[in-house]
Enzyme design. Structure first.
Site, PDB file in Angstrom:
ATOM      1  CB  SER A   1       6.735  41.126  42.147  1.00 23.62           C
ATOM      2  OG  SER A   1       5.970  40.404  41.213  1.00 23.62           O
TER       3      SER A   1
ATOM      4  CE1 TYR B   1       8.379  43.840  37.416  1.00 23.88           C
ATOM      5  CE2 TYR B   1       7.279  41.817  38.090  1.00 23.88           C
ATOM      6  CZ  TYR B   1       7.450  43.185  38.207  1.00 23.88           C
ATOM      7  OH  TYR B   1       6.695  43.898  39.122  1.00 23.88           O
TER       8      TYR B   1
HETATM    9  P1  NDP Z   1       4.212  52.295  37.761  1.00 23.78           P
HETATM   10  O1  NDP Z   1       4.654  52.085  36.359  1.00 23.78           O
HETATM   11  O2  NDP Z   1       2.929  52.991  38.037  1.00 23.78           O
HETATM   12  O3  NDP Z   1       5.353  53.021  38.594  1.00 23.78           O
HETATM   13  C1  NDP Z   1       6.699  52.757  38.401  1.00 23.78           C
HETATM   14  C2  NDP Z   1       7.479  53.886  39.025  1.00 23.78           C
HETATM   15  O4  NDP Z   1       8.885  53.669  38.884  1.00 23.78           O
HETATM   16  C3  NDP Z   1       7.181  55.211  38.361  1.00 23.78           C
HETATM   17  O5  NDP Z   1       7.024  56.155  39.387  1.00 23.78           O
HETATM   18  C4  NDP Z   1       8.418  55.502  37.532  1.00 23.78           C
HETATM   19  O6  NDP Z   1       8.592  56.914  37.454  1.00 23.78           O
HETATM   20  C5  NDP Z   1       9.493  54.837  38.363  1.00 23.78           C
HETATM   21  N1  NDP Z   1      10.683  54.424  37.622  1.00 23.78           N
HETATM   22  C6  NDP Z   1      10.775  53.550  36.599  1.00 23.78           C
HETATM   23  N2  NDP Z   1      12.046  53.457  36.167  1.00 23.78           N
HETATM   24  C7  NDP Z   1      12.779  54.290  36.965  1.00 23.78           C
HETATM   25  C8  NDP Z   1      14.141  54.636  37.020  1.00 23.78           C
HETATM   26  N3  NDP Z   1      15.054  54.109  36.167  1.00 23.78           N
HETATM   27  N4  NDP Z   1      14.561  55.527  37.952  1.00 23.78           N
HETATM   28  C9  NDP Z   1      13.671  56.079  38.816  1.00 23.78           C
HETATM   29  N5  NDP Z   1      12.362  55.784  38.814  1.00 23.78           N
HETATM   30  C10 NDP Z   1      11.913  54.905  37.883  1.00 23.78           C
HETATM   31  O7  NDP Z   1       4.188  50.835  38.391  1.00 23.78           O
HETATM   32  P2  NDP Z   1       3.732  50.253  39.809  1.00 23.78           P
HETATM   33  O8  NDP Z   1       3.369  51.339  40.727  1.00 23.78           O
HETATM   34  O9  NDP Z   1       2.825  49.165  39.533  1.00 23.78           O
HETATM   35  O10 NDP Z   1       5.124  49.593  40.280  1.00 23.78           O
HETATM   36  C11 NDP Z   1       5.873  50.051  41.388  1.00 23.78           C
HETATM   37  C12 NDP Z   1       6.708  48.897  41.906  1.00 23.78           C
HETATM   38  O11 NDP Z   1       5.840  47.865  42.359  1.00 23.78           O
HETATM   39  C13 NDP Z   1       7.620  48.272  40.864  1.00 23.78           C
HETATM   40  O12 NDP Z   1       8.826  47.861  41.490  1.00 23.78           O
HETATM   41  C14 NDP Z   1       6.828  47.047  40.429  1.00 23.78           C
HETATM   42  O13 NDP Z   1       7.662  46.049  39.932  1.00 23.78           O
HETATM   43  C15 NDP Z   1       6.200  46.655  41.742  1.00 23.78           C
HETATM   44  N6  NDP Z   1       5.033  45.791  41.663  1.00 23.78           N
HETATM   45  C16 NDP Z   1       3.885  46.182  41.037  1.00 23.78           C
HETATM   46  C17 NDP Z   1       2.785  45.336  41.052  1.00 23.78           C
HETATM   47  C18 NDP Z   1       1.476  45.702  40.444  1.00 23.78           C
HETATM   48  O14 NDP Z   1       0.600  44.844  40.398  1.00 23.78           O
HETATM   49  N7  NDP Z   1       1.285  46.911  39.970  1.00 23.78           N
HETATM   50  C19 NDP Z   1       2.827  44.036  41.694  1.00 23.78           C
HETATM   51  C20 NDP Z   1       4.082  43.744  42.315  1.00 23.78           C
HETATM   52  C21 NDP Z   1       5.125  44.596  42.291  1.00 23.78           C
HETATM   53  P3  NDP Z   1       9.300  57.649  36.202  1.00 23.78           P
HETATM   54  O15 NDP Z   1       8.777  57.011  34.968  1.00 23.78           O
HETATM   55  O16 NDP Z   1       8.955  59.086  36.373  1.00 23.78           O
HETATM   56  O17 NDP Z   1      10.767  57.398  36.406  1.00 23.78           O
END
Ligand code: NDP
Length: 253
Positions: A143, A156
């Site tokens: 990130s 985070y």
């Molecule tokens: P979302 O909230 O859209 O997606 C997060 C995903 O993680 C979901 O598919 C969720 O699915 C899954 N998830 C969460 N907890 C668990 C768990 N315990 N086990 C398995 N799956 C899990 O967020 P983003 O797409 O934005 O984020 C994706 C990644 O990118 C993360 O690591 C985030 O930190 C990173 N990121 C995002 C940025 C942004 O600007 N959006 C910037 C930089 C990094 P479910 O709830 O079904 O488990």
């Protein structure tokens, strides 16, 4: 060089946002996909879209990356269905935005257990298979908080700083096994996670637009090219790097 035909990629948190964007990108170059996340309905819908749009196989698995037994079962089920694991994308992640003094130890643990320990568990679980196959690719999602601090982003940021350190250590440890381990550092991408952030952090939208030289929020599709590169033979001599995909955000003051 940029092909995944006959290869299998596991994407944690692959049912939405950045993970789904990456999963669709890897499918578009022929990879079979395993989507591993907690919400089965959301995962089923994402898998069905991948099958119909790209004609590849897509396996949907209910997995909580905080649970070692579920992570190990994810790899077993992948091998049962597809007989191989070539790529792991450690994308599952959460955030709880609070000032450090207001963050409970349980909330701290929840963030670190998901974002950092979860990535370790998944990497550890795929390692024996990748080693036996003669190589593999692991992509960890960091990130901008891997690089910068933020008042409500202490835990985070610690998890995402840790992701970069973990990437370098795994890259060093497993280079001899021909496993390349790299990180992508997304800038501000429009997903459920940041839509909530825009509500919780006043002025975030304006700050992001002002500091991002490309002048817009990223979209999950913006990560696809980099994920394809780091998953394929194109990056075979690249390991231990943390590559920003951020519209210039980290290059700008
Ligand atoms: P979302 O909230 O859209 O997606 C997060 C995903 O993680 C979901 O598919 C969720 O699915 C899954 N998830 C969460 N907890 C668990 C768990 N315990 N086990 C398995 N799956 C899990 O967020 P983003 O797409 O934005 O984020 C994706 C990644 O990118 C993360 O690591 C985030 O930190 C990173 N990121 C995002 C940025 C942004 O600007 N959006 C910037 C930089 C990094 P479910 O709830 O079904 O488990």
């Amino acid at each position: 060089m940029f092909n995944l035909k006959g290869k299998v990629a596991i994407v944690t948190g692959g049912n939405g946002g950045i993970g789904l964007g990456i999963a669709r990108g890897l499918s578009s170059v022929g990879g079979d996909i395993v989507l591993a996340a907690r919400n089965p309905a959301k995962t089923a819908e994402a898998a069905s879209g991948i099958r119909s749009d790209y004609g590849v196989r897509a396996l949907e698995l209910e997995v909580d990356v905080r649970k070692q037994d579920q992570v190990e079962s994810m790899v077993r089920k992948t091998l049962d269905s597809f007989s191989r694991v070539d790529v792991l994308v450690n994308n599952a992640g959460i955030n709880i935005r609070k000032m450090p003094q207001d963050l409970s130890p349980a909330e701290y643990d929840e963030i670190l257990d998901t974002n950092l320990r979860g990535a370790f568990l998944c990497a550890k679980a795929v390692y024996p298979t990748m080693k036996a196959a003669g190589g593999g690719k692991i992509i960890n999602i960091g990130s901008m908080t891997s690089l910068f601090g933020g008042a409500k982003l202490m835990a985070y940021g610690a998890s995402k700083g840790g992701i970069v350190s973990m990437t370098r250590a795994l890259a060093s440890a497993w280079a001899a096994d021909n496993i390349q381990v790299n990180a992508i550092l997304p800038g501000w991408i429009d997903t459920d996670l940041t839509r909530r952030g825009r509500v919780e952090i006043q002025g975030l939208n304006e700050q992001v637009l002002a500091r991002t030289p490309m002048g817009r929020w990223g979209r999950p599709e913006d990560l696809q090219g980099t994920a394809i590169y780091l998953s394929t033979a194109a990056s075979d001599f690249v390991t231990g790097v943390a590559l920003p995909v951020d519209g210039g955000y980290s290059a700008n003051i």
